[in-house]
Design a protein around this motif. Structure first.
Motif, PDB file in Angstrom:
ATOM      1  N   THR A  51       0.741  -1.362  -0.094  1.00 53.30           N
ATOM      2  CA  THR A  51       0.003  -0.083   0.104  1.00 53.30           C
ATOM      3  C   THR A  51       0.666   1.192  -0.023  1.00 53.30           C
ATOM      4  O   THR A  51       0.264   2.358  -0.212  1.00 53.30           O
ATOM      5  N   LEU A  52       2.224   1.213   0.166  1.00 52.35           N
ATOM      6  CA  LEU A  52       3.059   2.177   0.091  1.00 52.35           C
ATOM      7  C   LEU A  52       3.158   2.797  -1.202  1.00 52.35           C
ATOM      8  O   LEU A  52       3.684   2.008  -2.140  1.00 52.35           O
ATOM      9  N   GLN A  53       3.041   4.038  -1.599  1.00 51.54           N
ATOM     10  CA  GLN A  53       3.075   4.440  -2.847  1.00 51.54           C
ATOM     11  C   GLN A  53       4.425   5.272  -3.110  1.00 51.54           C
ATOM     12  O   GLN A  53       5.047   5.658  -2.334  1.00 51.54           O
ATOM     13  N   SER A  54       5.030   5.135  -4.597  1.00 58.21           N
ATOM     14  CA  SER A  54       6.053   5.718  -4.615  1.00 58.21           C
ATOM     15  C   SER A  54       6.146   7.353  -4.200  1.00 58.21           C
ATOM     16  O   SER A  54       6.997   7.556  -3.874  1.00 58.21           O
ATOM     17  N   THR A  55       5.263   7.988  -4.542  1.00 60.64           N
ATOM     18  CA  THR A  55       5.059   9.402  -4.070  1.00 60.64           C
ATOM     19  C   THR A  55       5.382   9.428  -2.574  1.00 60.64           C
ATOM     20  O   THR A  55       6.191  10.461  -2.061  1.00 60.64           O
ATOM     21  N   ALA A  56       4.775   8.712  -1.906  1.00 64.11           N
ATOM     22  CA  ALA A  56       4.932   8.828  -0.386  1.00 64.11           C
ATOM     23  C   ALA A  56       6.229   8.305  -0.097  1.00 64.11           C
ATOM     24  O   ALA A  56       6.572   9.173   1.042  1.00 64.11           O
ATOM     25  N   LEU A  57       6.907   7.395  -0.422  1.00 65.43           N
ATOM     26  CA  LEU A  57       8.100   7.039  -0.352  1.00 65.43           C
ATOM     27  C   LEU A  57       9.158   8.161  -0.556  1.00 65.43           C
ATOM     28  O   LEU A  57      10.241   8.473  -0.098  1.00 65.43           O
ATOM     29  N   VAL A  58       9.042   8.844  -1.610  1.00 67.21           N
ATOM     30  CA  VAL A  58       9.746   9.952  -2.270  1.00 67.21           C
ATOM     31  C   VAL A  58       9.659  10.981  -1.050  1.00 67.21           C
ATOM     32  O   VAL A  58      10.780  11.649  -0.477  1.00 67.21           O
ATOM     33  N   HIS A  59       8.512  11.354  -0.525  1.00 69.28           N
ATOM     34  CA  HIS A  59       8.376  12.494   0.350  1.00 69.28           C
ATOM     35  C   HIS A  59       8.980  12.266   1.822  1.00 69.28           C
ATOM     36  O   HIS A  59       9.462  13.183   2.171  1.00 69.28           O
ATOM     37  N   GLU A  60       8.745  10.916   2.006  1.00 70.10           N
ATOM     38  CA  GLU A  60       9.110  10.255   3.393  1.00 70.10           C
ATOM     39  C   GLU A  60      10.765  10.623   3.369  1.00 70.10           C
ATOM     40  O   GLU A  60      11.524  11.071   4.240  1.00 70.10           O
ATOM     41  N   ALA A  61      11.534  10.123   2.238  1.00 68.85           N
ATOM     42  CA  ALA A  61      12.844  10.059   2.131  1.00 68.85           C
ATOM     43  C   ALA A  61      13.374  11.666   1.959  1.00 68.85           C
ATOM     44  O   ALA A  61      14.241  12.071   2.491  1.00 68.85           O
ATOM     45  N   TYR A  62      12.558  12.394   1.308  1.00 70.13           N
ATOM     46  CA  TYR A  62      12.794  13.787   1.381  1.00 70.13           C
ATOM     47  C   TYR A  62      12.934  14.481   2.454  1.00 70.13           C
ATOM     48  O   TYR A  62      13.795  15.219   2.754  1.00 70.13           O
ATOM     49  N   PHE A  63      12.038  14.160   3.364  1.00 63.25           N
ATOM     50  CA  PHE A  63      11.905  14.942   4.592  1.00 63.25           C
ATOM     51  C   PHE A  63      12.833  14.553   5.520  1.00 63.25           C
ATOM     52  O   PHE A  63      13.454  15.297   6.342  1.00 63.25           O
ATOM     53  N   ARG A  64      13.334  13.118   5.444  1.00 63.01           N
ATOM     54  CA  ARG A  64      14.619  12.776   5.939  1.00 63.01           C
ATOM     55  C   ARG A  64      15.870  13.305   5.879  1.00 63.01           C
ATOM     56  O   ARG A  64      16.834  13.680   6.544  1.00 63.01           O
ATOM     57  N   LEU A  65      15.897  13.363   4.240  1.00 61.21           N
ATOM     58  CA  LEU A  65      17.087  13.983   3.787  1.00 61.21           C
ATOM     59  C   LEU A  65      17.381  15.402   4.122  1.00 61.21           C
ATOM     60  O   LEU A  65      18.302  15.919   4.724  1.00 61.21           O
ATOM     61  N   VAL A  66      16.331  16.311   4.291  1.00 62.32           N
ATOM     62  CA  VAL A  66      16.418  17.840   4.630  1.00 62.32           C
ATOM     63  C   VAL A  66      16.218  18.017   5.990  1.00 62.32           C
ATOM     64  O   VAL A  66      16.636  19.006   6.617  1.00 62.32           O
ATOM     65  N   GLY A  67      15.918  16.786   6.540  1.00 65.59           N
ATOM     66  CA  GLY A  67      15.775  17.075   8.186  1.00 65.59           C
ATOM     67  C   GLY A  67      17.240  16.967   8.971  1.00 65.59           C
ATOM     68  O   GLY A  67      17.568  16.995   9.937  1.00 65.59           O
ATOM     69  N   GLN A  68      18.389  16.580   7.947  1.00 63.36           N
ATOM     70  CA  GLN A  68      19.741  16.388   8.480  1.00 63.36           C
ATOM     71  C   GLN A  68      20.457  17.648   8.688  1.00 63.36           C
ATOM     72  O   GLN A  68      20.088  18.669   7.786  1.00 63.36           O
ATOM     73  N   HIS A  78      26.773  10.444  -4.597  1.00 66.18           N
ATOM     74  CA  HIS A  78      26.586  10.522  -2.880  1.00 66.18           C
ATOM     75  C   HIS A  78      25.267  10.746  -2.634  1.00 66.18           C
ATOM     76  O   HIS A  78      24.725  10.106  -1.668  1.00 66.18           O
ATOM     77  N   PHE A  79      24.785  11.641  -3.043  1.00 62.54           N
ATOM     78  CA  PHE A  79      23.415  12.100  -2.481  1.00 62.54           C
ATOM     79  C   PHE A  79      22.348  11.030  -2.845  1.00 62.54           C
ATOM     80  O   PHE A  79      21.803  10.496  -1.867  1.00 62.54           O
ATOM     81  N   PHE A  80      22.477  10.221  -4.094  1.00 57.72           N
ATOM     82  CA  PHE A  80      21.557   9.074  -4.187  1.00 57.72           C
ATOM     83  C   PHE A  80      21.806   7.922  -3.516  1.00 57.72           C
ATOM     84  O   PHE A  80      20.760   6.926  -3.346  1.00 57.72           O
ATOM     85  N   ALA A  81      22.938   7.855  -3.241  1.00 62.98           N
ATOM     86  CA  ALA A  81      23.705   6.621  -2.305  1.00 62.98           C
ATOM     87  C   ALA A  81      22.771   6.874  -1.046  1.00 62.98           C
ATOM     88  O   ALA A  81      22.016   6.055  -0.342  1.00 62.98           O
ATOM     89  N   ILE A  82      23.006   8.018  -0.294  1.00 67.47           N
ATOM     90  CA  ILE A  82      21.979   8.309   1.104  1.00 67.47           C
ATOM     91  C   ILE A  82      20.618   8.070   0.775  1.00 67.47           C
ATOM     92  O   ILE A  82      20.134   7.581   1.750  1.00 67.47           O
ATOM     93  N   ALA A  83      20.234   8.443  -0.323  1.00 68.02           N
ATOM     94  CA  ALA A  83      18.666   8.438  -0.481  1.00 68.02           C
ATOM     95  C   ALA A  83      18.435   6.887  -0.415  1.00 68.02           C
ATOM     96  O   ALA A  83      17.378   6.464  -0.139  1.00 68.02           O
ATOM     97  N   ALA A  84      19.309   6.156  -1.143  1.00 68.55           N
ATOM     98  CA  ALA A  84      18.838   4.554  -1.249  1.00 68.55           C
ATOM     99  C   ALA A  84      18.766   4.050   0.222  1.00 68.55           C
ATOM    100  O   ALA A  84      18.094   3.271   0.719  1.00 68.55           O
ATOM    101  N   GLN A  85      19.770   4.615   0.944  1.00 65.09           N
ATOM    102  CA  GLN A  85      19.795   4.176   2.430  1.00 65.09           C
ATOM    103  C   GLN A  85      18.559   4.335   3.076  1.00 65.09           C
ATOM    104  O   GLN A  85      17.905   3.725   3.883  1.00 65.09           O
TER     105      GLN A  85
END
Length: 196
Positions: A51-68, A78-85
């Motif tokens: 049930t998790l949609q790709s848009t929701a996954l992108v948004h959650e990853a984005y919020f975690r990325l900008v929250g650093q 390097h950015f996309f490697a961190i996004a993959a993690q």
């Protein structure tokens, strides 16, 4: 992405690292499409009916990325490697919650060959939580191989991009990938036969 866009992304990442909020604002639309592609690829590996949609996954990853607080991006790769993690963490957290809700139900089942971790038609089914557990075990022995798996499996990075991020040769990445796949096949097969 072409060389100019790669250089442009790297410059925006460096600006963001330097505290330039405008660089972050300019970066988001540029990397969104690539993050969405990565998320879509990851979700295709998930169980049917996920049930998790790709848009929701992108948004959650984005919020975690900008929250650093102080991101240390060196380059686009390097950015996309961190996004993959981060996507791995999000998918595993989601699968664990789903498993808990189902009281022991299978979470994120896929086969090792579908996951790109072994040759087609061989090996047991696994789930994303079991993969995460196996990767944690592997990390105690060889953290670099885990990074290779994360970047290749969760991030879709090429051997060349992984080599660039880890500052190792492409041949070393290839060997690490092959060794990690074999080890995961063994570990996941053992866990499967033990009823884990």
């Amino acid at each position: 992405m072409g060389q100019t866009s790669t250089d442009g992304i790297t410059k925006l990442l460096q600006g963001w690292r330097g505290g330039d909020r405008a660089a972050l604002d300019a970066l988001v639309p540029v990397v969104y499409k690539e993050l969405h592609r990565l998320a879509h690829c990851e979700l295709r590996k998930e169980r049917p009916g996920h049930t998790l949609q790709s848009t929701a996954l992108v948004h959650e990853a984005y919020f975690r990325l900008v929250g650093q607080t102080l991101p240390q991006w060196e380059s686009r790769t390097h950015f996309f490697a961190i996004a993959a993690q981060l996507m791995r963490q999000i998918l595993v957290d989601y699968a664990r919650r789903h498993r808990a809700e189902k009281r022991g139900g299978a979470a994120g089942t896929l086969s090792l060959d579908d996951a790109g971790l072994m040759e087609k038609g061989k090996g047991p089914d696994m789930d994303v939580v079991a993969l995460d557990d196996a990767l944690k075990t592997m990390a105690r022995v060889d953290a670099r191989k885990v990074q290779v798996v994360e970047m290749r499996f969760f991030g879709g990075l090429s051997f060349e991009e992984i080599a660039n991020v880890l500052r190792i040769s492409v041949n070393t990445v290839s060997r690490d990938w092959s060794t990690a796949r074999a080890w995961l096949h063994h570990e996941m097969g053992r866990g499967h036969s033990d009823g884990r």
